[in-house]
Scaffold this motif. Structure first.
Motif, short mmCIF file in Angstrom:
data_model
loop_
_atom_site.label_atom_id
_atom_site.label_comp_id
_atom_site.label_asym_id
_atom_site.label_seq_id
_atom_site.Cartn_x
_atom_site.Cartn_y
_atom_site.Cartn_z
N MET A 10 0.80 -1.23 0.00
CA MET A 10 0.00 0.00 0.00
C MET A 10 0.84 1.28 0.00
SD MET A 10 -3.14 -0.88 -0.11
CE MET A 10 -4.06 0.58 0.39
N HIS A 11 2.16 1.15 -0.08
CA HIS A 11 2.95 2.36 0.17
C HIS A 11 4.30 2.29 -0.56
CE1 HIS A 11 4.20 5.30 3.68
NE2 HIS A 11 4.69 5.69 2.53
N ILE A 12 4.28 2.69 -1.84
CA ILE A 12 5.50 2.72 -2.64
C ILE A 12 5.67 4.12 -3.23
CG2 ILE A 12 6.76 1.71 -4.59
CD1 ILE A 12 4.89 -0.74 -4.38
N ASP A 42 2.69 9.04 -3.06
CA ASP A 42 3.75 10.04 -3.02
C ASP A 42 3.41 11.17 -2.05
OD1 ASP A 42 6.15 9.52 -4.62
OD2 ASP A 42 4.70 9.12 -6.21
N HIS A 43 4.49 11.79 -1.55
CA HIS A 43 4.33 12.91 -0.61
C HIS A 43 3.73 14.10 -1.33
CE1 HIS A 43 6.96 10.98 2.37
NE2 HIS A 43 7.79 10.71 1.40
N VAL A 44 2.64 14.61 -0.80
CA VAL A 44 2.11 15.85 -1.34
C VAL A 44 1.85 16.83 -0.20
CG1 VAL A 44 0.98 14.68 -3.28
CG2 VAL A 44 -0.35 15.22 -1.25
N LEU A 75 -1.97 9.49 -1.72
CA LEU A 75 -1.32 10.75 -1.35
C LEU A 75 -0.87 10.63 0.11
CD1 LEU A 75 -4.02 13.24 -2.75
CD2 LEU A 75 -2.08 12.19 -3.97
N GLU A 76 0.44 10.71 0.33
CA GLU A 76 0.95 10.68 1.71
C GLU A 76 1.01 12.12 2.20
OE1 GLU A 76 4.76 8.80 2.59
OE2 GLU A 76 4.35 8.94 4.72
N VAL A 77 0.21 12.42 3.21
CA VAL A 77 -0.01 13.80 3.62
C VAL A 77 0.31 13.97 5.11
CG1 VAL A 77 -1.73 15.62 3.75
CG2 VAL A 77 -1.86 13.97 1.91
N ALA A 101 -2.53 9.43 5.98
CA ALA A 101 -2.13 10.47 6.93
C ALA A 101 -0.85 10.02 7.62
CB ALA A 101 -3.22 10.70 7.95
N SER A 102 0.11 10.95 7.69
CA SER A 102 1.45 10.62 8.21
C SER A 102 1.89 11.61 9.26
CB SER A 102 2.48 10.75 7.09
OG SER A 102 2.58 9.58 6.37
N PHE A 103 2.61 11.08 10.24
CA PHE A 103 3.30 11.94 11.19
C PHE A 103 4.81 11.82 10.92
CE2 PHE A 103 -0.65 11.00 13.40
CZ PHE A 103 -0.96 12.16 14.07
N HIS A 104 5.41 12.88 10.36
CA HIS A 104 6.87 12.91 10.24
C HIS A 104 7.44 13.85 11.29
CE1 HIS A 104 5.75 11.65 6.03
NE2 HIS A 104 6.49 10.66 6.47
N TRP A 105 6.54 14.53 11.98
CA TRP A 105 6.91 15.32 13.15
C TRP A 105 5.71 15.33 14.08
CZ3 TRP A 105 3.80 19.70 12.48
CH2 TRP A 105 3.53 20.09 11.17
N ALA A 146 -0.35 6.00 7.76
CA ALA A 146 0.95 5.45 7.35
C ALA A 146 1.85 5.31 8.58
CB ALA A 146 1.60 6.39 6.33
N HIS A 147 2.69 4.31 8.54
CA HIS A 147 3.65 3.97 9.62
C HIS A 147 3.20 4.45 11.02
CE1 HIS A 147 5.02 8.05 8.60
NE2 HIS A 147 5.49 7.62 7.43
N PRO A 148 2.11 3.81 11.55
CA PRO A 148 1.56 4.28 12.84
C PRO A 148 2.56 4.11 13.99
CG PRO A 148 0.08 2.72 11.75
CD PRO A 148 1.38 2.66 11.02
N SER A 206 5.46 -1.23 2.21
CA SER A 206 6.93 -1.29 2.35
C SER A 206 7.52 0.09 2.62
CB SER A 206 7.55 -1.86 1.07
OG SER A 206 7.29 -0.98 -0.02
N ASP A 207 6.87 1.15 2.11
CA ASP A 207 7.44 2.50 2.18
C ASP A 207 8.75 2.56 1.39
OD1 ASP A 207 7.49 5.18 2.86
OD2 ASP A 207 7.43 4.82 5.02
N ALA A 208 8.84 1.73 0.35
CA ALA A 208 10.05 1.69 -0.46
C ALA A 208 10.18 2.95 -1.31
CB ALA A 208 10.03 0.46 -1.37
ZN LIG Z 1 6.19 8.68 5.68
#
Ligand SMILES: [Zn+2]
Ligand SMILES: [Zn+2]
Length: 224
Positions: A10-12, A42-44, A75-77, A101-105, A146-148, A206-208
């Motif tokens: 689900m995540h390439i 993809d990151h948007v 869309l990775e947001v 939905a993603s937390f990168h911070w 994404a990546h909880p 995978s988040d590859a």
């Molecule tokens: Zn991410």
């Protein structure tokens, strides 16, 4: 943990954002690895200029490869704040198949928490993440997390069992998919089992960011 008979990622990432390969290269590679379904995610952000090109390209590939592999546009947001708002134009998200939905911070009172603030008060960082996660699970635009827990893991902040339990209950009720992320190895076993108990939907990602990484991440994933 098995994922039935379908092989799904689900995540390439493609080269529309920070991946190395084109969507076509990813699709052709995924076919050689016998995937049934992939989501090119993809990151948007709000100011992403290539969103329409990306969606058109994925749609064209989907038509071309129909019947051989399912291809989704994701869309990775980023989650912007503790109210669960996302860094994307809400009128644009419906054109994609799913929003991850993603937390990168970690959100703070205004903007993101600094590394220094997190180090000084990890309990507040956990609380802010928890508040934002609860809000995100009420945001109808969100189809997947994404990546909880990855951001907390990266700061070495343990998620207490009661927090995992509450998130799992909300996940089960909301129908939002929780990614079992190959790269960061999240959620952990306890979190996964609570999610399953509460009937949450869990799918692998995978988040590859390259074909080499895609191959490596799947080879080193013993459970599927
Ligand atoms: Zn991410
Ligand atoms: Zn990603």
């Amino acid at each position: 943990m098995g994922y039935a008979l379908t092989r799904i990622d689900m995540h390439i990432h493609s080269d529309f954002s920070d991946g190395l390969n084109t969507p076509r290269e990813i699709v052709e590679f995924a076919l050689t690895r016998r995937f049934d379904s992939i989501c090119i995610a993809d990151h948007v952000s709000r100011d992403t200029g290539w969103l329409d090109d990306f969606l058109m390209e994925i749609k064209a590939l989907r038509n071309e490869f129909e019947g051989r592999i399912e291809i989704l546009a994701g869309l990775e947001v980023e989650v912007l704040d503790m109210r669960g708002n996302l860094d994307v134009d809400p009128t644009r998200v419906s054109s994609a198949d799913l929003v991850l939905a993603s937390f990168h911070w970690i959100p703070g009172k205004s903007g993101r928490m600094s590394w220094r603030a997190i180090r000084m008060d990890r309990a507040i960082a956990l609380e802010n993440w928890f508040t934002a996660m609860r809000a995100v699970l009420r945001n109808k635009q969100v189809k997947m997390i994404a990546h909880p827990g990855f951001i907390l893991k990266s700061y070495k902040i343990e998620i207490p069992t009661y927090v995992k339990e509450e998130v799992a209950v909300l996940a089960g009720r909301s129908g939002v998919v929780f990614e079992h992320n190959h790269k960061y190895r999240v959620p952990d076993d306890e979190f996964l089992s609570l999610l399953q108990t509460e009937g949450a939907r869990i799918l692998p990602g995978s988040d590859a960011h390259s074909l080499v990484e895609l191959d490596e991440l799947w080879r080193s994933w013993p459970d599927v």
